[in-house]
Enzyme design. Structure first.
Site: not given
Length: 552
Positions: A49-50, A127, A173, A175, A193, A262, A271, A407
Site C-alpha cells: 500500500g505505497g 496502512q 499487494g 490490487g 501496472d 495506490s 506515477i 474466508c
C-alpha cells in the site's frame, strides 16, 4: 528511510523465542509481514500500500523484537506509530500488544503534516494490516475481491463474468488479487501496472496468467478469450491514465471498469503520466510538490476516462483508493457519479456481521491449514458459496510466508470456528497454535466515508466512534493484540479503523477469550448497521440475539 538488506522470515515449529505463545505469535506475525514472499519492499519495512510499514525504522523494529522476546504473560507492550514506547504490567487476559498507528488530530490529518512528522522520525503510515502485523500477502484481500466481482456478476451479468472483459489497474499487494478474482468468476481481465516487478510478482504467485507491454496484444488476447467465454488474466505494462483515455478515444469499452492503483498517496503511490519509474523517483526526491500536482492531474484524467466508459455502458465502480476524491478536489465535479464497491456490492454482507476472517499456521506446516479447510467444508457444508471458495483457494492460491487462509464468516460463525480451532490445537490435531485475525476492512471496525462507510443510510458516513468502540471492546474481551489506525486504504484524513488478532493456543483461557472476542468483534458490525437503520441488520440482530438497547 534507511534500506537494510536482510532476509526476515518468521520462525517455524514449536520452539519458542519468547515467554509465551501469544508473544510468539506477535513476533512471528511481525516477522512474517516482512518476509520477502509477503512484503512489497521489505528492505524499507514496507509491507504493502505505497508506504504501509510494519515498524517505523530499523532501530524500532529491532527494539520491538527485543521487547516481544522478554515480554511477560501479564505485561502489555505499547507501540506508537511503529515504535515501542512502553511495557506496562497488565494481566493475562489483557492484550499483549496495543498499537496506535498514523493517528493525527483531525485539523492536522493530512499528507503534508504527516510527511513533516515522518521526516522527523516521529510517525509512520501503518496502512491497515501492515502496522498491525496481520498481512498475509495478496490472499488477504482475494476473497473480498472475489466476492465483489461475484456480486457484480450477479447484479449485471446473470451470475457469471463468462464472456465479459474487466479493465482495472494496480497490481500491488492489494490490487494484485484482482486478476485471479476475475478469472475465478469466469471472466477476462486486463490489469494495468506501471511497475513490471509488480506484474512479474503476480505471475510468479499465479495471480495473473500473462504479461505484455503491448496494448494491441492485450486486446487481441482478451477478445479471443472473451469470444471463447474462457477466463484469462493479462498484466499490461503501462500507465492507466494514458491507456484508459486511449481506449475511450478508440471506443473500446469494457464490460466492467475499476481501479486499485495506490491513488490514496499521490506522492509515493501513483506515477504521473509521461514518467518512467526512475524519472518519477527522481522528481519525487527533487520536487515533491510538483510531483503531487502531476499525480493529481493524471488521476483526474484517469477518472474522466472511467466516467466516459460508464457513460458508454461499462459497469464502473471505485475500489476504495480515494481516486474519485482527488479528481473531485481537482475540479471534476461529477467524479462521484460512479459508486464505491461497498455500497454497490458488499454492504448486505456487513449487515449480517460478515467480513474477511483469516487464520495463520504458526507451525509453518501447510497441513495445518488444509486440516482447517476441512473444518470449514464440514461445519459449514450448507453454505455452498463458502465451500466453493475454500475448494478454489486450495487449488489456486499459493501461500506467501506462513501458511494461511481467508474466508468471509459472519456473527456466530467466527466464534464457532475459533472454538473448533482451539480444540484442535489442544488435542494435537494441529501441530502448533493458530493466529486468528482480520483486515481492518470489516463490518464494524472502520469509518471511511469514501469506502466502507460510503453512502450510509442515515448519513453517518464520517462518524468515527465505531472503530474506537470496536478496539475498546476487543481489548477488554482479551484480544491478543489490538490496533487503531488512521488513513488506511484512502489516505490521510479519510479513515479511522481498528484491527484485532486472537491466538488459539489450545488453553481453556484462550477458549474463553476467543468466545468473547469473536462474538463482540462481528457483533459491532451488526450494531453499527442497526444504528444506521438497515433492516437486514435489524433482522440479523433479532435472529442472533444481539443486545441493542434502543433497537425497534
Amino acid at each position: 528511510m534507511e534500506k537494510v538488506q536482510q532476509t526476515i522470515r518468521a520462525p517455524r515449529g514449536t520452539e519458542l523465542q519468547t515467554k509465551g505463545w501469544v508473544q510468539e505469535a506477535a513476533l512471528r506475525m511481525l516477522m512474517n509481514n516482512l518476509d520477502p514472499e509477503v512484503a512489497e519492499k521489505p528492505e524499507e519495512l514496507v509491507v504493502y500500500g505505497g508506504i504501509g510499514r510494519a515498524a517505523r525504522n530499523w532501530e524500532s523494529y529491532n527494539a520491538i523484537v527485543d521487547s516481544l522476546k522478554t515480554l511477560e504473560s501479564d505485561e502489555t507492550l505499547l507501540v506508537q506509530s511503529g515504535k515501542p514506547v512502553a511495557i506496562f504490567k497488565s494481566h493475562e487476559d489483557a492484550p499483549r500488544v496495543l498499537l496506535a498507528n498514523s493517528n493525527l488530530v483531525p485539523k492536522w490529518a493530512n499528507w503534508d503534516h504527516f510527511r513533516e512528522l515522518e521526516k522527523k522520525g516521529l510517525m509512520m503510515y501503518g496502512q491497515m494490516t501492515a502496522g498491525s502485523w496481520i498481512y498475509i500477502g495478496t490472499q488477504g484481500i482475494l476473497q473480498g475481491t472475489y466476492e465483489t466481482f461475484g456480486e457484480a456478476a450477479r447484479q449485471h451479468f446473470d451470475g457469471s463474468l463468462k464472456g465479459t472483459l474487466t479493465l482495472t489497474a494496480g497490481l500491488g499487494g492489494m490490487g494484485g488479487a484482482q486478476p485471479l478474482a476475475v478469472t475465478m468468476n469466469g471472466g477476462v481481465v486486463i490489469a494495468i501496472d506501471v511497475d513490471k516487478r509488480s506484474i512479474d510478482r503476480r505471475i510468479e504467485k499465479r495471480y495473473c496468467d500473462k504479461y505484455t507491454e503491448s496494448l494491441e496484444e492485450a486486446l487481441a488476447i482478451a477478445n479471443e478469450y472473451k469470444e471463447k467465454k474462457e477466463p484469462i488474466s493479462i498484466g499490461l505494462l503501462g500507465n492507466a491514465a494514458e491507456i484508459l483515455p486511449e481506449l475511450v478515444n478508440r471506443n473500446i469499452i469494457p464490460d466492467l471498469v475499476t481501479d486499485q492503483t495506490s491513488a490514496h498517496d499521490p506522492l509515493n503511490g501513483y506515477i504521473p503520466v509521461g514518467y518512467t519509474l526512475e524519472e518519477a523517483a527522481k522528481l519525487r526526491e527533487e520536487d515533491p510538490e510538483r510531483y503531487v500536482q502531476l499525480s493529481k492531474e493524471s488521476m483526474t484524467k484517469h477518472v474522466e476516462a472511467m466516467l466516459a466508459m460508464q457513460e458508454k455502458g461499462a459497469i464502473t465502480f471505485d475500489y476504495g483508493n480515494n481516486i474519485r476524491q482527488v479528481a473531485f478536489d481537482e475540479g471534476l465535479k461529477n467524479a462521484f457519479d460512479f459508486p464505491g464497491f461497498v455500497p454497490a456490492f458488499i454492504r448486505p454482507l456487513f449487515c449480517e456481521g460478515k467480513g474477511p476472517f483469516r487464520w495463520v499456521a504458526l507451525s509453518g506446516d501447510p497441513e495445518d491449514i488444509y486440516k482447517t479447510d476441512e473444518v470449514i467444508l464440514r461445519e459449514f457444508a450448507d453454505n455452498e458459496h463458502l465451500c466453493n471458495w475454500i475448494r478454489m483457494a486450495r487449488q489456486q492460491v499459493e501461500f506467501q510466508g506462513l501458511p494461511s487462509r481467508i474466508c468471509w464468516l459472519g456473527y456466530g460463525e467466527r466464534a464457532k470456528f475459533g472454538r473448533i480451532i482451539n480444540e484442535m490445537v489442544a488435542n494435537g490435531e494441529l501441530s502448533a497454535p493458530i493466529v486468528i485475525g482480520r483486515d481492518h476492512l470489516d463490518c464494524g471496525s472502520v469509518a471511511s466515508p469514501n469506502r466502507e462507510t460510503e453512502a450510509m443510510k442515515d448519513g453517518s458516513d464520517a462518524v468515527a466512534d465505531w472503530p474506537i468502540l470496536n478496539a475498546l471492546i476487543n481489548s477488554v474481551n482479551g484480544a491478543s493484540w489490538v490496533s487503531v489506525h488512521h488513513g488506511g486504504g484512502v489516505g490521510m484524513g479519510y479513515s479511522l479503523h481498528a484491527g484485532m488478532v486472537i491466538v488459539a493456543d489450545g488453553t481453556e483461557a484462550a477458549a474463553k477469550r476467543i468466545e468473547r472476542v469473536l462474538t463482540s468483534d462481528p457483533g459491532m458490525g451488526i450494531v453499527r448497521h442497526v444504528d444506521a437503520g438497515y433492516d437486514l441488520a435489524v433482522e440479523t440482530a433479532k435472529e442472533k440475539g444481539v443486545n441493542i438497547p434502543m433497537m425497534k
